[in-house]
Write a protein that holds these residues in place. Structure first.
Motif, PDB file in Angstrom:
ATOM      1  N   VAL A   1       0.836  -1.191   0.000  1.00  0.00           N
ATOM      2  CA  VAL A   1       0.000   0.000   0.000  1.00  0.00           C
ATOM      3  C   VAL A   1       0.880   1.253   0.000  1.00  0.00           C
ATOM      4  O   VAL A   1       0.640   2.201  -0.749  1.00  0.00           O
ATOM      5  N   THR A   2       1.906   1.252   0.833  1.00  0.00           N
ATOM      6  CA  THR A   2       2.788   2.416   0.934  1.00  0.00           C
ATOM      7  C   THR A   2       3.515   2.668  -0.379  1.00  0.00           C
ATOM      8  O   THR A   2       3.606   3.809  -0.852  1.00  0.00           O
ATOM      9  N   VAL A   3       4.038   1.625  -0.990  1.00  0.00           N
ATOM     10  CA  VAL A   3       4.756   1.759  -2.255  1.00  0.00           C
ATOM     11  C   VAL A   3       3.793   2.171  -3.368  1.00  0.00           C
ATOM     12  O   VAL A   3       4.111   3.025  -4.203  1.00  0.00           O
ATOM     13  N   GLY A   4       2.619   1.585  -3.389  1.00  0.00           N
ATOM     14  CA  GLY A   4       1.632   1.937  -4.406  1.00  0.00           C
ATOM     15  C   GLY A   4       1.197   3.378  -4.316  1.00  0.00           C
ATOM     16  O   GLY A   4       1.028   4.050  -5.336  1.00  0.00           O
ATOM     17  N   TYR A   5       1.049   3.882  -3.091  1.00  0.00           N
ATOM     18  CA  TYR A   5       0.627   5.272  -2.897  1.00  0.00           C
ATOM     19  C   TYR A   5       1.742   6.234  -3.285  1.00  0.00           C
ATOM     20  O   TYR A   5       1.544   7.109  -4.132  1.00  0.00           O
ATOM     21  N   HIS A   6       2.926   6.084  -2.691  1.00  0.00           N
ATOM     22  CA  HIS A   6       3.999   7.038  -2.937  1.00  0.00           C
ATOM     23  C   HIS A   6       4.541   6.951  -4.369  1.00  0.00           C
ATOM     24  O   HIS A   6       5.057   7.937  -4.889  1.00  0.00           O
ATOM     25  N   GLY A   7       4.418   5.778  -4.986  1.00  0.00           N
ATOM     26  CA  GLY A   7       4.857   5.634  -6.364  1.00  0.00           C
ATOM     27  C   GLY A   7       3.766   5.917  -7.375  1.00  0.00           C
ATOM     28  O   GLY A   7       4.021   5.899  -8.581  1.00  0.00           O
ATOM     29  N   SER A   8       2.553   6.160  -6.887  1.00  0.00           N
ATOM     30  CA  SER A   8       1.395   6.381  -7.779  1.00  0.00           C
ATOM     31  C   SER A   8       1.293   5.247  -8.788  1.00  0.00           C
ATOM     32  O   SER A   8       1.111   5.478  -9.988  1.00  0.00           O
ATOM     33  N   LEU A   9       1.420   4.032  -8.300  1.00  0.00           N
ATOM     34  CA  LEU A   9       1.478   2.875  -9.181  1.00  0.00           C
ATOM     35  C   LEU A   9       0.093   2.302  -9.464  1.00  0.00           C
ATOM     36  O   LEU A   9      -0.784   2.321  -8.611  1.00  0.00           O
ATOM     37  N   ARG A  10      -0.066   1.809 -10.667  1.00  0.00           N
ATOM     38  CA  ARG A  10      -1.269   1.076 -11.031  1.00  0.00           C
ATOM     39  C   ARG A  10      -1.176  -0.340 -10.470  1.00  0.00           C
ATOM     40  O   ARG A  10      -0.095  -0.841 -10.187  1.00  0.00           O
ATOM     41  N   ALA A  11      -2.328  -1.001 -10.367  1.00  0.00           N
ATOM     42  CA  ALA A  11      -2.340  -2.373  -9.855  1.00  0.00           C
ATOM     43  C   ALA A  11      -1.451  -3.279 -10.708  1.00  0.00           C
ATOM     44  O   ALA A  11      -0.689  -4.089 -10.188  1.00  0.00           O
ATOM     45  N   ALA A  12      -1.536  -3.116 -12.034  1.00  0.00           N
ATOM     46  CA  ALA A  12      -0.727  -3.954 -12.929  1.00  0.00           C
ATOM     47  C   ALA A  12       0.759  -3.716 -12.719  1.00  0.00           C
ATOM     48  O   ALA A  12       1.577  -4.639 -12.864  1.00  0.00           O
ATOM     49  N   GLU A  13       1.133  -2.489 -12.368  1.00  0.00           N
ATOM     50  CA  GLU A  13       2.543  -2.173 -12.136  1.00  0.00           C
ATOM     51  C   GLU A  13       3.030  -2.790 -10.829  1.00  0.00           C
ATOM     52  O   GLU A  13       4.174  -3.238 -10.728  1.00  0.00           O
ATOM     53  N   LEU A  14       2.172  -2.829  -9.818  1.00  0.00           N
ATOM     54  CA  LEU A  14       2.525  -3.499  -8.572  1.00  0.00           C
ATOM     55  C   LEU A  14       2.683  -4.997  -8.796  1.00  0.00           C
ATOM     56  O   LEU A  14       3.577  -5.636  -8.231  1.00  0.00           O
ATOM     57  N   VAL A  15       1.805  -5.549  -9.619  1.00  0.00           N
ATOM     58  CA  VAL A  15       1.875  -6.983  -9.906  1.00  0.00           C
ATOM     59  C   VAL A  15       3.161  -7.339 -10.639  1.00  0.00           C
ATOM     60  O   VAL A  15       3.815  -8.347 -10.322  1.00  0.00           O
ATOM     61  N   LYS A  16       3.558  -6.509 -11.604  1.00  0.00           N
ATOM     62  CA  LYS A  16       4.712  -6.820 -12.445  1.00  0.00           C
ATOM     63  C   LYS A  16       6.043  -6.327 -11.877  1.00  0.00           C
ATOM     64  O   LYS A  16       7.103  -6.653 -12.423  1.00  0.00           O
ATOM     65  N   ALA A  17       6.008  -5.533 -10.820  1.00  0.00           N
ATOM     66  CA  ALA A  17       7.246  -4.985 -10.254  1.00  0.00           C
ATOM     67  C   ALA A  17       8.180  -6.105  -9.811  1.00  0.00           C
ATOM     68  O   ALA A  17       7.754  -7.090  -9.216  1.00  0.00           O
ATOM     69  N   ARG A  18       9.483  -5.943 -10.127  1.00  0.00           N
ATOM     70  CA  ARG A  18      10.467  -6.973  -9.790  1.00  0.00           C
ATOM     71  C   ARG A  18      11.584  -6.365  -8.949  1.00  0.00           C
ATOM     72  O   ARG A  18      11.935  -5.192  -9.093  1.00  0.00           O
ATOM     73  N   ALA A  19      12.114  -7.181  -8.074  1.00  0.00           N
ATOM     74  CA  ALA A  19      13.147  -6.718  -7.143  1.00  0.00           C
ATOM     75  C   ALA A  19      14.378  -6.221  -7.884  1.00  0.00           C
ATOM     76  O   ALA A  19      15.012  -5.244  -7.469  1.00  0.00           O
ATOM     77  N   GLU A  20      14.741  -6.866  -8.981  1.00  0.00           N
ATOM     78  CA  GLU A  20      15.938  -6.475  -9.720  1.00  0.00           C
ATOM     79  C   GLU A  20      15.769  -5.148 -10.458  1.00  0.00           C
ATOM     80  O   GLU A  20      16.742  -4.569 -10.947  1.00  0.00           O
ATOM     81  N   ASP A  21      14.528  -4.656 -10.538  1.00  0.00           N
ATOM     82  CA  ASP A  21      14.274  -3.361 -11.173  1.00  0.00           C
ATOM     83  C   ASP A  21      14.226  -2.232 -10.153  1.00  0.00           C
ATOM     84  O   ASP A  21      13.869  -1.100 -10.492  1.00  0.00           O
TER      85      ASP A  21
END
Length: 207
Positions: A1-21
């Motif tokens: 929730v914190t990352v999604g809010y501060h990053g203004s991320l879409r749900a699909a972007e949270l799903v696809k986000a990878r640690a190496e990125d």
């Protein structure tokens, strides 16, 4: 929730986000999350800043705690965890929705809360804070144009924009954590409404 809010991320972007990125910039006390594709910005990749805020909902502190739990391995940034083991499968959009719904119910929020609410909330809070111009919010949300951003917070009257700000070449070219181009465009420094008023006077004289 914190990352999604501060990053203004879409749900699909949270799903696809990878640690190496995710890259840590110690001198700036922030993470930078690379998003390979962008829905509306048209870029091949976007780079989302996640700065330390010193607040309870600090994204840097949240990510550090999360990595202490999940470990430093590559893979989905928010992967499925079963019996303490991270699987190579990202959290689903439906699971994000359920988490947000549960948290909203716990907080006594009766209206529907989705991952999209995180983006709208960040934009609204940034605008209400008074120190973030609409064009900066547009860049942060990775929108292709200000008209999209205006719809996010139009209930607050954000559709009333300062037209002169869009004549600034640095506004048009700026992106998060990127250097501005050295070549400036030749824009007039006069506000757009000044030219509109002059045009009105000329039209009146012609009549």
């Amino acid at each position: 929730v914190t990352v999604g809010y501060h990053g203004s991320l879409r749900a699909a972007e949270l799903v696809k986000a990878r640690a190496e990125d995710l890259e840590w910039l110690p001198e700036r006390r922030r993470f930078i999350l690379k998003i390979p594709t962008s829905k509306t910005s048209g870029a091949d990749a976007d780079y989302v800043p996640l700065p330390a805020t010193g607040e309870t909902s600090c994204p840097v502190a949240a990510l550090q705690d999360w990595f202490n739990y999940r470990g430093p391995d590559n893979g989905p940034l928010f992967g499925q965890i079963h019996h303490g083991v991270t699987e190579d499968r990202g959290i689903s959009a439906d699971e994000i929705r359920k988490v947000l719904a549960a948290l909203a119910a716990r907080a006594g929020v009766e209206s529907s809360v989705t991952a999209h609410s995180l983006r709208r909330s960040w934009a609204t809070h940034a605008w209400l804070g008074g120190d973030v111009p609409i064009e900066a919010i547009m860049v942060r949300l990775r929108h292709a144009g200000p008209e999209i951003t205006g719809r996010y917070i139009e209930d607050l009257g954000v559709h009333v924009l300062d037209p002169s700000s869009f004549l600034d070449p640095t506004v048009v070219a700026a992106t998060p954590d990127r250097e501005l181009p050295s070549q400036a465009a030749e824009f007039s420094t006069e506000p757009l409404d000044h030219f509109v008023a002059q045009a009105g006077l000329l039209a009146a004289k012609a009549d």
